[in-house]
Scaffold this active site. Structure first.
Site, PDB file in Angstrom:
ATOM      1  N   ASP A 186       1.716  -2.179  -4.541  1.00  0.00           N
ATOM      2  CA  ASP A 186       1.243  -2.133  -3.980  1.00  0.00           C
ATOM      3  C   ASP A 186       0.296  -2.077  -6.216  1.00  0.00           C
ATOM      4  O   ASP A 186       0.560  -2.095  -7.237  1.00  0.00           O
ATOM      5  CB  ASP A 186       1.114  -0.406  -4.212  1.00  0.00           C
TER       6      ASP A 186
ATOM      7  N   GLY B 105       0.613  -1.177  -0.586  1.00  0.00           N
ATOM      8  CA  GLY B 105       0.090   0.036   0.269  1.00  0.00           C
ATOM      9  C   GLY B 105       0.895   1.587   0.312  1.00  0.00           C
ATOM     10  O   GLY B 105       0.311   2.305   0.555  1.00  0.00           O
TER      11      GLY B 105
ATOM     12  N   TYR C  27     -14.182  -2.544   8.828  1.00  0.00           N
ATOM     13  CA  TYR C  27     -12.951  -1.985   9.062  1.00  0.00           C
ATOM     14  C   TYR C  27     -12.590  -2.152  10.581  1.00  0.00           C
ATOM     15  O   TYR C  27     -11.552  -2.544  10.467  1.00  0.00           O
ATOM     16  CB  TYR C  27     -12.738  -0.711   9.258  1.00  0.00           C
TER      17      TYR C  27
HETATM   18  C1  AKB Z   1     -10.867   6.130   9.141  1.00  0.00           C
HETATM   19  O1  AKB Z   1     -11.500   6.748   9.031  1.00  0.00           O
HETATM   20  O2  AKB Z   1     -11.059   4.754   8.792  1.00  0.00           O
HETATM   21  C2  AKB Z   1      -8.996   5.754   8.913  1.00  0.00           C
HETATM   22  C3  AKB Z   1      -8.547   6.023  10.592  1.00  0.00           C
HETATM   23  C4  AKB Z   1      -9.274   6.159  11.884  1.00  0.00           C
HETATM   24  O3  AKB Z   1      -8.198   4.237  10.541  1.00  0.00           O
HETATM   25  N1  AKB Z   1      -8.756   7.172   8.696  1.00  0.00           N
END
Ligand code: AKB
Length: 339
Positions: A36, A11, A155
């Site tokens: 990447d 990345g 995430y």
């Molecule tokens: C996001 O907003 O996904 C990132 C983080 C806070 O990990 N910047």
């Protein structure tokens, strides 16, 4: 033929990669190889020994890197950020979890083949936290690494799980095998706050409102901030994030009491950021148009983090507080960028 010792950055064309490549090139003692999907921009490309264009999920490509290079350090920066991951959770899982697993396997094989542990730097995030509501967020104050580990985003779940995967590879990998195979990957992880760079604009994150506000104002573009003015999370200037990765990478193993470390530098509200930006760029048009769903994500992240372990174990100490970040780094560099 002898394989060449290098640092691998995945990345690499992303926000952290930019600063990290420059810093490693300045230091001069670590030839860098990158992986990447996107090629590096001209000037950055000249600072690395070799670019591999492709996916972290491409096992053939990883095998090729393994056969040509002796990797001692991996900076595994490739990821889909929080907002983008929420729209495509399956792809997020593939890139963020399966991709990390591939890189951990790669590091394990590297360590087995050259006989030294591979230092594996992993950027996690405040997204690994999940505060249940605003009352709890206000009461929590500076959150410790092991509290509120109930992320609400794909995430955040990906990051938290990969923190555990890294610990597994470091300490327990194939624990039932006859010979000891763990210890070939020396996994070290930083939970980053929102990062603000003067030279790149993030894409796909939920902490992006702060950097977007600054970059829009510097270009005389109107900006509608998608969170309430009282929204507060920790942030950090990009050079401090890069220095932190390098400091953790260089720390003697025996000094490290954890695999995952919080770090923070300042934690202004969105309103405080707006005021500083308006003072720096008179005429800036910053309004608020709350996106209730993205607001919910930011509200689940802590208002501040306890980074005392990072300070004690490996000397973390950010150069930029809020004032210095704007006056000495963001404002002058961004003005130059858009001149
Ligand atoms: C996001 O907003 O996904 C990132 C983080 C806070 O990990 N910047």
């Amino acid at each position: 033929m002898l394989r060449k010792p290098v640092v691998l950055i995945t990345g690499a064309s992303g926000e952290i990669g930019h600063g990290l490549i420059r810093r490693l090139a300045d230091a001069g003692n670590h030839p860098v190889v990158t992986l990447d999907l996107k090629p590096l921009e001209g000037e950055l490309a000249r600072l690395v020994q070799r670019q591999f264009a492709g996916s972290i999920l491409d096992t053939n490509l990883l095998e090729r890197i393994l056969s040509e290079y002796e990797v001692d350090h991996v900076y595994h920066l490739a990821a889909l950020l929080s907002t983008r991951s929420e729209f495509t959770p399956t792809t997020a899982h593939q890139v963020n979890v399966e991709g990390t697993m591939q890189l951990l396997e790669f590091a394990q094989k590297q360590g087995e083949s050259h006989g030294r542990p591979v230092t594996f730097l992993y950027p996690s995030s405040i997204a690994a936290y999940g505060l249940p509501d605003l009352g709890a967020k206000a009461r929590a104050g500076k959150v410790k690494e092991d509290d509120f580990n109930e992320p609400t985003t794909m995430y955040g779940c990906n990051k938290l799980y990969c923190e555990h995967l890294g610990r597994y590879y470091s300490r327990h990998y194939k624990q039932l095998a006859a010979e000891t195979l763990s210890g070939k990957v020396d996994f070290r992880c930083i939970r980053f706050p929102g990062l603000i760079s003067a030279v790149t604009v993030p894409s796909g994150g939920t902490s992006d409102y702060a950097p977007e506000m600054i970059h829009a104002a510097a270009q005389h573009k109107p900006y509608a901030c998608f969170v309430r003015p009282d929204t507060r999370i920790p942030f950090m200037a990009m050079p401090d994030a890069v220095e932190a990765l390098l400091a953790l990478a260089a720390a003697p193993r025996e000094r490290l009491t954890r695999t995952v470390y919080n770090i923070g530098a300042f934690n202004p509200s969105a309103e405080e950021v707006r005021q500083i930006v308006e003072a720096a760029f008179p005429g800036a048009e910053i309004t608020t148009k709350v996106d209730v769903k993205r607001q919910g994500i930011v509200d689940s992240w802590p208002a501040d983090v306890d980074d005392s372990a990072a300070r004690a174990d490996w000397g973390f100490s950010p150069r930029f507080d809020l004032d210095r970040a704007f006056q000495d780094y963001l404002i002058p560099t961004i003005r130059e960028l858009y001149r």
